[in-house]
Design an enzyme around this catalytic site. Structure first.
Site, PDB file in Angstrom:
ATOM      1  N   SER A  13       0.814  -1.211   0.000  1.00  0.00           N
ATOM      2  CA  SER A  13       0.000   0.000   0.000  1.00  0.00           C
ATOM      3  C   SER A  13       0.851   1.266   0.000  1.00  0.00           C
ATOM      4  O   SER A  13       1.991   1.271   0.472  1.00  0.00           O
ATOM      5  CB  SER A  13      -0.922   0.014   1.218  1.00  0.00           C
ATOM      6  OG  SER A  13      -1.849  -1.041   1.161  1.00  0.00           O
TER       7      SER A  13
ATOM      8  N   TRP B 232       1.187   2.138   5.787  1.00  0.00           N
ATOM      9  CA  TRP B 232       0.446   1.125   6.558  1.00  0.00           C
ATOM     10  C   TRP B 232       1.122  -0.246   6.516  1.00  0.00           C
ATOM     11  O   TRP B 232       0.451  -1.285   6.465  1.00  0.00           O
ATOM     12  CB  TRP B 232      -0.991   0.994   6.046  1.00  0.00           C
ATOM     13  CG  TRP B 232      -1.686   2.306   5.938  1.00  0.00           C
ATOM     14  CD1 TRP B 232      -1.928   3.198   6.949  1.00  0.00           C
ATOM     15  CD2 TRP B 232      -2.216   2.904   4.746  1.00  0.00           C
ATOM     16  NE1 TRP B 232      -2.568   4.303   6.452  1.00  0.00           N
ATOM     17  CE2 TRP B 232      -2.775   4.150   5.109  1.00  0.00           C
ATOM     18  CE3 TRP B 232      -2.291   2.515   3.416  1.00  0.00           C
ATOM     19  CZ2 TRP B 232      -3.378   5.005   4.188  1.00  0.00           C
ATOM     20  CZ3 TRP B 232      -2.897   3.351   2.503  1.00  0.00           C
ATOM     21  CH2 TRP B 232      -3.427   4.575   2.887  1.00  0.00           C
TER      22      TRP B 232
ATOM     23  N   THR C 120       2.724  -3.323   8.083  1.00  0.00           N
ATOM     24  CA  THR C 120       2.934  -4.040   9.339  1.00  0.00           C
ATOM     25  C   THR C 120       4.412  -4.377   9.472  1.00  0.00           C
ATOM     26  O   THR C 120       5.011  -4.947   8.563  1.00  0.00           O
ATOM     27  CB  THR C 120       2.101  -5.332   9.358  1.00  0.00           C
ATOM     28  OG1 THR C 120       0.719  -4.995   9.279  1.00  0.00           O
ATOM     29  CG2 THR C 120       2.357  -6.135  10.626  1.00  0.00           C
TER      30      THR C 120
ATOM     31  N   ARG D  80     -24.580 -12.636  35.021  1.00  0.00           N
ATOM     32  CA  ARG D  80     -25.150 -11.326  35.319  1.00  0.00           C
ATOM     33  C   ARG D  80     -26.647 -11.431  35.630  1.00  0.00           C
ATOM     34  O   ARG D  80     -27.397 -12.056  34.870  1.00  0.00           O
ATOM     35  CB  ARG D  80     -24.944 -10.400  34.120  1.00  0.00           C
ATOM     36  CG  ARG D  80     -25.575  -9.021  34.234  1.00  0.00           C
ATOM     37  CD  ARG D  80     -24.827  -8.134  35.180  1.00  0.00           C
ATOM     38  NE  ARG D  80     -25.258  -6.746  35.038  1.00  0.00           N
ATOM     39  CZ  ARG D  80     -24.860  -5.764  35.844  1.00  0.00           C
ATOM     40  NH1 ARG D  80     -24.003  -6.027  36.837  1.00  0.00           N
ATOM     41  NH2 ARG D  80     -25.281  -4.535  35.658  1.00  0.00           N
TER      42      ARG D  80
ATOM     43  N   ILE E  27     -24.668  -6.635  24.873  1.00  0.00           N
ATOM     44  CA  ILE E  27     -25.108  -7.597  25.886  1.00  0.00           C
ATOM     45  C   ILE E  27     -24.575  -7.220  27.261  1.00  0.00           C
ATOM     46  O   ILE E  27     -25.268  -7.348  28.279  1.00  0.00           O
ATOM     47  CB  ILE E  27     -24.662  -9.023  25.496  1.00  0.00           C
ATOM     48  CG1 ILE E  27     -25.478  -9.513  24.286  1.00  0.00           C
ATOM     49  CG2 ILE E  27     -24.783  -9.997  26.668  1.00  0.00           C
ATOM     50  CD1 ILE E  27     -24.923 -10.766  23.632  1.00  0.00           C
TER      51      ILE E  27
ATOM     52  N   GLY F  83     -23.748  -4.187  28.194  1.00  0.00           N
ATOM     53  CA  GLY F  83     -24.162  -2.856  28.605  1.00  0.00           C
ATOM     54  C   GLY F  83     -22.990  -1.933  28.874  1.00  0.00           C
ATOM     55  O   GLY F  83     -21.976  -1.960  28.174  1.00  0.00           O
ATOM     56  N   GLY F  84     -23.102  -1.124  29.905  1.00  0.00           N
ATOM     57  CA  GLY F  84     -22.054  -0.158  30.227  1.00  0.00           C
ATOM     58  C   GLY F  84     -20.717  -0.809  30.508  1.00  0.00           C
ATOM     59  O   GLY F  84     -19.660  -0.255  30.164  1.00  0.00           O
TER      60      GLY F  84
ATOM     61  N   GLU G  15      -6.115  -5.508   3.585  1.00  0.00           N
ATOM     62  CA  GLU G  15      -6.030  -6.624   2.625  1.00  0.00           C
ATOM     63  C   GLU G  15      -7.317  -6.756   1.796  1.00  0.00           C
ATOM     64  O   GLU G  15      -7.751  -7.856   1.470  1.00  0.00           O
ATOM     65  CB  GLU G  15      -5.687  -7.933   3.349  1.00  0.00           C
ATOM     66  CG  GLU G  15      -4.286  -7.892   3.937  1.00  0.00           C
ATOM     67  CD  GLU G  15      -3.746  -9.269   4.238  1.00  0.00           C
ATOM     68  OE1 GLU G  15      -3.979 -10.185   3.442  1.00  0.00           O
ATOM     69  OE2 GLU G  15      -3.084  -9.417   5.277  1.00  0.00           O
TER      70      GLU G  15
ATOM     71  N   THR H 115     -10.875  -4.042   1.341  1.00  0.00           N
ATOM     72  CA  THR H 115     -12.060  -3.645   2.103  1.00  0.00           C
ATOM     73  C   THR H 115     -13.230  -4.574   1.787  1.00  0.00           C
ATOM     74  O   THR H 115     -13.220  -5.308   0.796  1.00  0.00           O
ATOM     75  CB  THR H 115     -12.474  -2.209   1.756  1.00  0.00           C
ATOM     76  OG1 THR H 115     -12.858  -2.164   0.362  1.00  0.00           O
ATOM     77  CG2 THR H 115     -11.341  -1.223   2.002  1.00  0.00           C
TER      78      THR H 115
END
Length: 419
Positions: free
Chosen positions: A145, A177, A179, A303, A373, A375-376, A399, A401
């Site tokens: 890239s 970009w 790696t 929970r 699931i 939540g906060g 690799e 989109t």
């Protein structure tokens, strides 16, 4: 009166089934071994290295010491005739953590390019150098890239000019970009050898970090995969020996001659590597999604709200059931593409792209559902699901989109040049 004559029973041993989804014992053992490393070493360190945004060299070295990182392990994973060992290993490792997983497995993209395009001599010379030794680990980078050439690899502007007098190639350009870009001992660089030919003029070159003219540019501060180093790479009159052209100049000249005559030049350098690795990338996304699913499932079973476990609510139970179903569907696509790639079966319907597209989309969706699931709690850094959500997003981008994968599939199934 009904006949009482008995039908003779065959004494032949029944034939083995021609189709099975059962893993071999070796594959099960490999999965358990990698899972143990992911659970005991990778996951406990994940939060720290995500916060530090640094390459986890000590963990890469641990992986090398147990035989998980290195040329020999790459050979072992690739040798499985079913093609499933590599995605199994990737899924388990990325279940532990995607940032650390990419720090360990990111070298594989450069190694795949060398293995897929290089001569046997180049493979044996350079892939071991990509990994180093267990006492002195190295990493490698695949540089395709550019700032203006992401999905549009045909727009690559990095040039490679051949100097016949000295039998050297001179590379100039900027990669983005990448790696392991700049920290790698070995860089595989995609460059343009004939601008008039567009992507058909691309070739891949080995550029050791000690070469004069190559240096790291800006390090990228990322949303996810933060334990994996990503940076620009600058090439300024970077001169390398002629033998560092993957596949050799004779092969390149033959391909360019065919293209100039109007014949097919076969797959260009960057896309050849991406096609081979898309199922592997899909398996990485699977690991992230599975981690989020398992965590959310355990959380929902513990929970309590309104006097009962939250999984006793259909909205939560159905959400988890759908995540599990999508995970298994994505895995089947990844395994099919991995088997096809290993056995040389062409992706006539873009099966590699299908696997990467589905797994990437499932990872983003599943990690978001896991946060919902919880939540906060799911939104805080005290719990790992927010990190998994951040890590997952790149799998709909790099690799290829999701939109580009859909385009590849559409062209494959229609046989038309859909834009």
């Amino acid at each position: 009166m009904a006949s009482t004559v008995e039908t003779p029973q065959s004494t032949e041993t029944p034939a083995e089934p021609t189709f099975t989804l059962a893993l071999t014992q070796d594959q099960k053992d490999m999965r358990e071994w990698v899972h143990g490393f992911a659970e005991g070493v990778v996951r406990p360190a994940a939060h720290e290295w995500d916060e530090r945004e640094e390459t986890p060299w000590p963990i890469i070295q641990e992986a090398a010491k147990i035989g998980l990182y290195g040329f020999e392990s790459l050979q072992q994973f690739a040798a499985d005739p079913s093609g499933l060992t590599m995605p199994i290993v990737q899924e388990e490792l990325f279940w532990g953590d995607a940032g650390i997983g990419m720090a360990i497995m990111g070298t594989g993209l450069a190694a795949a390019a060398i293995a897929g395009q290089g001569t046997w001599e180049q493979v044996m010379e350079w892939i071991p150098q990509c990994y180093g030794t267990e006492d002195d680990v190295k990493v490698a980078a695949f540089c395709a890239s550019e700032p203006n050439a992401g999905s549009d690899v045909s727009n690559i502007r990095t040039t490679a000019k051949y100097d016949e007098a000295s039998d050297t190639w001179v590379l100039n350009g900027q990669k983005a970009w990448a790696t392991n870009g700049g920290i790698a001992d070995v860089h595989v660089v995609i460059a343009q050898t004939d601008r008039e030919l567009g992507s058909r003029g691309h070739a891949a070159f080995i550029v050791p970090i000690a070469t004069e003219g190559i240096e790291q540019g800006a390090k990228v501060k990322k949303h996810g995969l933060r334990a994996s180093h990503t940076a620009d790479v600058h090439l300024d009159d970077c001169r390398i020996p002629g033998r560092n052209l993957l596949g050799g100049k004779e092969k390149l000249d033959e391909r360019l001659a065919r293209v100039r005559e109007g014949k097919k030049g076969k797959t260009q350098a960057a896309m050849q590597t991406f096609e081979a690795t898309r199922p592997v990338v899909g398996s990485q996304a699977l690991g992230i999604a599975r981690a989020a699913y398992e965590y959310a499932l355990d959380y929902a079973k513990e929970r309590e709200q309104f006097g009962k476990k939250i999984i006793e609510n259909q909205s939560i139970a159905f959400a988890l059931a759908n995540i599990k179903m999508e995970l298994d569907a994505a895995r089947l696509l990844v395994w099919r593409a991995s088997w096809m790639a290993r056995n040389g079966i062409p992706f006539e319907n873009a099966e590699g792209s299908m696997s990467k597209l589905k797994a990437g989309e499932v990872a983003v969706w599943a990690t978001e559902r896991a946060i919902q699931i919880m939540g906060g709690n799911g939104y805080t850094r005290e719990y790992p699901v927010e990190r998994w959500h951040r890590d997952s997003k790149i799998y709909t981008i790099f690799e290829g989109t999701s939109e580009m994968q859909q385009l590849v599939i559409a062209r494959a199934i229609s046989g038309m040049r859909i834009a």
